[in-house]
Scaffold this active site. Structure first.
Site, PDB file in Angstrom:
ATOM      1  N   ASP A 201       0.883  -1.158   0.000  1.00  0.00           N
ATOM      2  CA  ASP A 201       0.000   0.000   0.000  1.00  0.00           C
ATOM      3  C   ASP A 201       0.925   1.213   0.000  1.00  0.00           C
ATOM      4  O   ASP A 201       1.575   1.524   1.006  1.00  0.00           O
ATOM      5  CB  ASP A 201      -0.897   0.010   1.251  1.00  0.00           C
ATOM      6  CG  ASP A 201      -1.794   1.257   1.299  1.00  0.00           C
ATOM      7  OD1 ASP A 201      -1.449   2.265   0.658  1.00  0.00           O
ATOM      8  OD2 ASP A 201      -2.824   1.216   1.996  1.00  0.00           O
ATOM      9  N   TYR A 226      -4.731  11.142  -4.521  1.00  0.00           N
ATOM     10  CA  TYR A 226      -5.215  12.423  -3.952  1.00  0.00           C
ATOM     11  C   TYR A 226      -4.282  13.018  -2.914  1.00  0.00           C
ATOM     12  O   TYR A 226      -4.512  14.130  -2.457  1.00  0.00           O
ATOM     13  CB  TYR A 226      -6.640  12.288  -3.407  1.00  0.00           C
ATOM     14  CG  TYR A 226      -6.926  11.092  -2.518  1.00  0.00           C
ATOM     15  CD1 TYR A 226      -6.425  11.010  -1.230  1.00  0.00           C
ATOM     16  CD2 TYR A 226      -7.728  10.043  -2.985  1.00  0.00           C
ATOM     17  CE1 TYR A 226      -6.703   9.908  -0.430  1.00  0.00           C
ATOM     18  CE2 TYR A 226      -8.013   8.937  -2.194  1.00  0.00           C
ATOM     19  CZ  TYR A 226      -7.494   8.880  -0.914  1.00  0.00           C
ATOM     20  OH  TYR A 226      -7.766   7.793  -0.126  1.00  0.00           O
ATOM     21  N   LYS A 227      -3.227  12.292  -2.534  1.00  0.00           N
ATOM     22  CA  LYS A 227      -2.286  12.842  -1.546  1.00  0.00           C
ATOM     23  C   LYS A 227      -1.177  13.590  -2.299  1.00  0.00           C
ATOM     24  O   LYS A 227      -1.415  14.660  -2.838  1.00  0.00           O
ATOM     25  CB  LYS A 227      -1.727  11.730  -0.666  1.00  0.00           C
ATOM     26  CG  LYS A 227      -2.801  10.965   0.109  1.00  0.00           C
ATOM     27  CD  LYS A 227      -2.153   9.886   0.960  1.00  0.00           C
ATOM     28  CE  LYS A 227      -3.173   8.915   1.529  1.00  0.00           C
ATOM     29  NZ  LYS A 227      -4.068   9.513   2.506  1.00  0.00           N
ATOM     30  N   ARG A 374       0.280  15.229  12.704  1.00  0.00           N
ATOM     31  CA  ARG A 374       1.063  14.932  11.500  1.00  0.00           C
ATOM     32  C   ARG A 374       1.323  16.216  10.727  1.00  0.00           C
ATOM     33  O   ARG A 374       0.392  16.997  10.482  1.00  0.00           O
ATOM     34  CB  ARG A 374       0.298  13.980  10.568  1.00  0.00           C
ATOM     35  CG  ARG A 374       0.191  12.570  11.022  1.00  0.00           C
ATOM     36  CD  ARG A 374      -0.267  11.635   9.905  1.00  0.00           C
ATOM     37  NE  ARG A 374      -1.401  12.130   9.126  1.00  0.00           N
ATOM     38  CZ  ARG A 374      -2.063  11.412   8.236  1.00  0.00           C
ATOM     39  NH1 ARG A 374      -1.687  10.161   7.979  1.00  0.00           N
ATOM     40  NH2 ARG A 374      -3.090  11.902   7.585  1.00  0.00           N
TER      41      ARG A 374
HETATM   42  C1  LIG Z   1      -2.461   3.934   3.787  1.00  0.00           C
HETATM   43  C2  LIG Z   1      -3.875   4.105   3.303  1.00  0.00           C
HETATM   44  N1  LIG Z   1      -4.543   3.035   2.823  1.00  0.00           N
HETATM   45  C3  LIG Z   1      -5.821   3.150   2.410  1.00  0.00           C
HETATM   46  C4  LIG Z   1      -6.484   4.351   2.440  1.00  0.00           C
HETATM   47  C5  LIG Z   1      -7.907   4.365   1.972  1.00  0.00           C
HETATM   48  O1  LIG Z   1      -7.938   4.670   0.627  1.00  0.00           O
HETATM   49  P1  LIG Z   1      -9.277   4.701  -0.242  1.00  0.00           P
HETATM   50  O2  LIG Z   1     -10.230   5.569   0.473  1.00  0.00           O
HETATM   51  O3  LIG Z   1      -8.823   5.282  -1.548  1.00  0.00           O
HETATM   52  O4  LIG Z   1      -9.772   3.316  -0.404  1.00  0.00           O
HETATM   53  C6  LIG Z   1      -5.797   5.501   2.899  1.00  0.00           C
HETATM   54  C7  LIG Z   1      -6.420   6.834   2.966  1.00  0.00           C
HETATM   55  O5  LIG Z   1      -7.553   7.092   2.835  1.00  0.00           O
HETATM   56  C8  LIG Z   1      -4.474   5.356   3.358  1.00  0.00           C
HETATM   57  O6  LIG Z   1      -3.798   6.386   3.848  1.00  0.00           O
HETATM   58  N1  LIG Z   2      -9.382   9.888   1.876  1.00  0.00           N
HETATM   59  C1  LIG Z   2      -9.690  10.768   2.865  1.00  0.00           C
HETATM   60  C2  LIG Z   2     -10.942  11.366   2.906  1.00  0.00           C
HETATM   61  C3  LIG Z   2     -11.263  12.278   3.899  1.00  0.00           C
HETATM   62  C4  LIG Z   2     -10.312  12.597   4.853  1.00  0.00           C
HETATM   63  C5  LIG Z   2      -9.081  12.011   4.843  1.00  0.00           C
HETATM   64  C6  LIG Z   2      -8.757  11.073   3.867  1.00  0.00           C
HETATM   65  C7  LIG Z   2      -7.452  10.409   3.844  1.00  0.00           C
HETATM   66  O1  LIG Z   2      -7.006   9.992   2.820  1.00  0.00           O
HETATM   67  C8  LIG Z   2      -6.706  10.283   5.099  1.00  0.00           C
HETATM   68  C9  LIG Z   2      -5.423   9.520   4.910  1.00  0.00           C
HETATM   69  N2  LIG Z   2      -5.638   8.225   4.326  1.00  0.00           N
HETATM   70  C10 LIG Z   2      -4.640   9.335   6.176  1.00  0.00           C
HETATM   71  O2  LIG Z   2      -3.493   8.981   6.082  1.00  0.00           O
HETATM   72  O3  LIG Z   2      -5.114   9.505   7.261  1.00  0.00           O
END
Ligand SMILES: Cc1ncc(COP(=O)(O)O)c(C=O)c1O
Ligand SMILES: Nc1ccccc1C(=O)C[C@H](N)C(=O)O
Length: 413
Positions: A201, A226-227, A374
């Protein structure tokens, strides 16, 4: 009342222009934005690309599909560069969670004694939920690598769980709370040597540091855009499947994973597209893909090696300043460059209140349970002056205790 901090402009480097510092490519929010590891800011090129695709829609309606049909595939060279893959080994599609389900449905084949799934006890919950789903379906064990300090995983503990009973392991390249970076080549090789399918991941490393997924021989990977890739909220994620696994029939199939040449024949016989593209399911969200289309152009202009170099400079500086000026905050991110991703995590019992108070002062960090603040100083748009400013502001809050008066207004931290 919100007091905005003046965003400092910086050149980076020694008086010269730093190639990795390109705030001109972004529409930055006011103040100091240090949450690009949750949602990257808007690249100017992403706005332009989304507007262009909206214009296509207005002008062409359904005929727009002539140019949208292969849009995801057309982005594969840019996506592949982000993770060090061959273009046909990646596809922009789905979310991390959906892509993980899709790959597990194909690659997770419990057999004989080799049935267990592995992840770490510090993983993002959605990854664990996905693995739990598959462990339950197979009646198999989901083994979680423990943590000795609650924020990092130790090499010995990881090595100890990857044995002949493990069918598949998913590891984070960078742990989302502490920012610990795992040694991707080492664990990839370790897994292969023991017959464990090992995937990554890479949510917290893609766009922030270079990867060599093809060359190191990683089995699979999932990540979001999106990050650090700045493709926009809910942008389609990324899926990597090493070419040695191509040719398998995807365990979850949909018509968008069919070969493009025969997709519109609409037969009931699935003919898989070549490579990772076969793992697409339904119609792609074109407007959201357009955000990625634009965002990828930033990486045409700035090499990832330079982004990594400047990111390490900024996180080095942040760690040093916290050590010198905020002794009551504990840096839980590993100090060695080889073990550090793009963000710095500070543990403090009042981290939540501090994160809220920083926001009211125009500085955007985030908070992760139970006590982690963070901070992600991003190479492309943050400066050394901003890093100093956040440390100064935290010192002021800890001295005055003003953060204790701030209350939460949002469910999202
Ligand atoms: C390490 C990690 N894995 C999974 C996710 C979830 O991703 P998604 O909402 O695109 O499925 C996030 C953040 O949302 C993340 O930071
Ligand atoms: N997808 C999101 C939607 C709304 C708010 C935060 C997220 C994040 O991605 C957080 C991130 N995964 C985290 O490392 O905390």
């Amino acid at each position: 009342m919100t007091q905005q901090v003046q965003a400092a402009t910086g050149t980076g480097g020694e008086g010269g222009k730093d190639v990795a510092y390109r705030p001109d490519l972004f529409e930055l929010p006011p103040g100091i934005y240090l949450d690009g590891n949750s949602l990257g800011p808007l690249p100017r090129a992403a706005r332009a690309a989304v507007l262009r695709r909206l214009d296509d829609w207005a002008r062409d309606a359904v005929s727009g599909w002539d140019s949208w049909f292969g849009l995801a595939e057309s982005l594969s060279p840019g996506v592949a560069r982000l993770v060090g893959a061959l273009p046909h080994e990646v596809i922009a599609t789905g979310s991390i969670t959906a892509n993980l389900h899709s790959l597990l449905a194909t690659l997770y084949q419990p057999e004989g004694r080799r049935r267990a799934l592995v992840a770490t006890s510090l993983d993002f919950p959605s990854d664990i939920y996905a693995l739990q789903s598959w462990a339950e379906r197979a009646g198999a064990e989901l083994r979680l690598v423990g943590s000795r300090d609650g924020v990092t995983v130790a090499d010995e503990d990881l090595a100890a769980v990857l044995d002949e009973e493990v069918a598949l392991a998913l590891l984070p390249t960078v742990l989302y709370r502490s920012g610990q970076l795992l040694d991707v080549p080492r664990w990839t090789e370790y897994g292969r040597a023991r017959g464990v399918l090992l995937g990554w991941d890479a949510a917290h490393s893609v766009g922030c540091l270079p990867h060599e997924l093809h060359a190191v021989g990683a089995d699979f990977a999932v990540w979001c855009h999106y990050k650090y890739v700045n493709a926009g909220p809910g942008a389609p994620g990324g899926l990597f499947l090493h070419e040695r696994h191509h040719g398998l029939t995807p365990g979850l199939r949909g018509w968008w994973g069919n070969d493009k040449g025969t997709q519109f024949e609409m037969t009931h016989e699935f003919r898989a597209a070549r490579g990772a593209a076969a793992y697409q399911l339904g119609t792609p969200p074109i407007l959201a893909l357009a955000g990625l289309e634009g965002a990828l152009t930033v990486f045409d202009q700035v090499p990832l090696s330079e982004i990594r170099r400047r990111s390490l400079e900024l996180t080095d500086q942040l760690i040093a300043r916290v050590g010198a000026e905020l002794p009551e905050m504990k840096v839980v991110t590993p100090r060695e460059h080889a073990r550090r991703g793009g963000h710095v995590s500070l543990a403090h019992p009042e981290a939540h209140a501090l994160s809220l108070a920083l926001r009211t002062r125009g500085i955007v960090p985030d908070f992760r349970q139970p006590d982690i603040l963070r901070l992600a100083p991003v190479a492309l748009y943050n400066t050394a002056q901003e890093v100093d400013e956040v440390v100064r502001t935290l010192r002021g809050l800890l001295d005055s205790g003003e953060h204790r008066q701030v209350t939460a207004r949002s469910q999202v931290t």
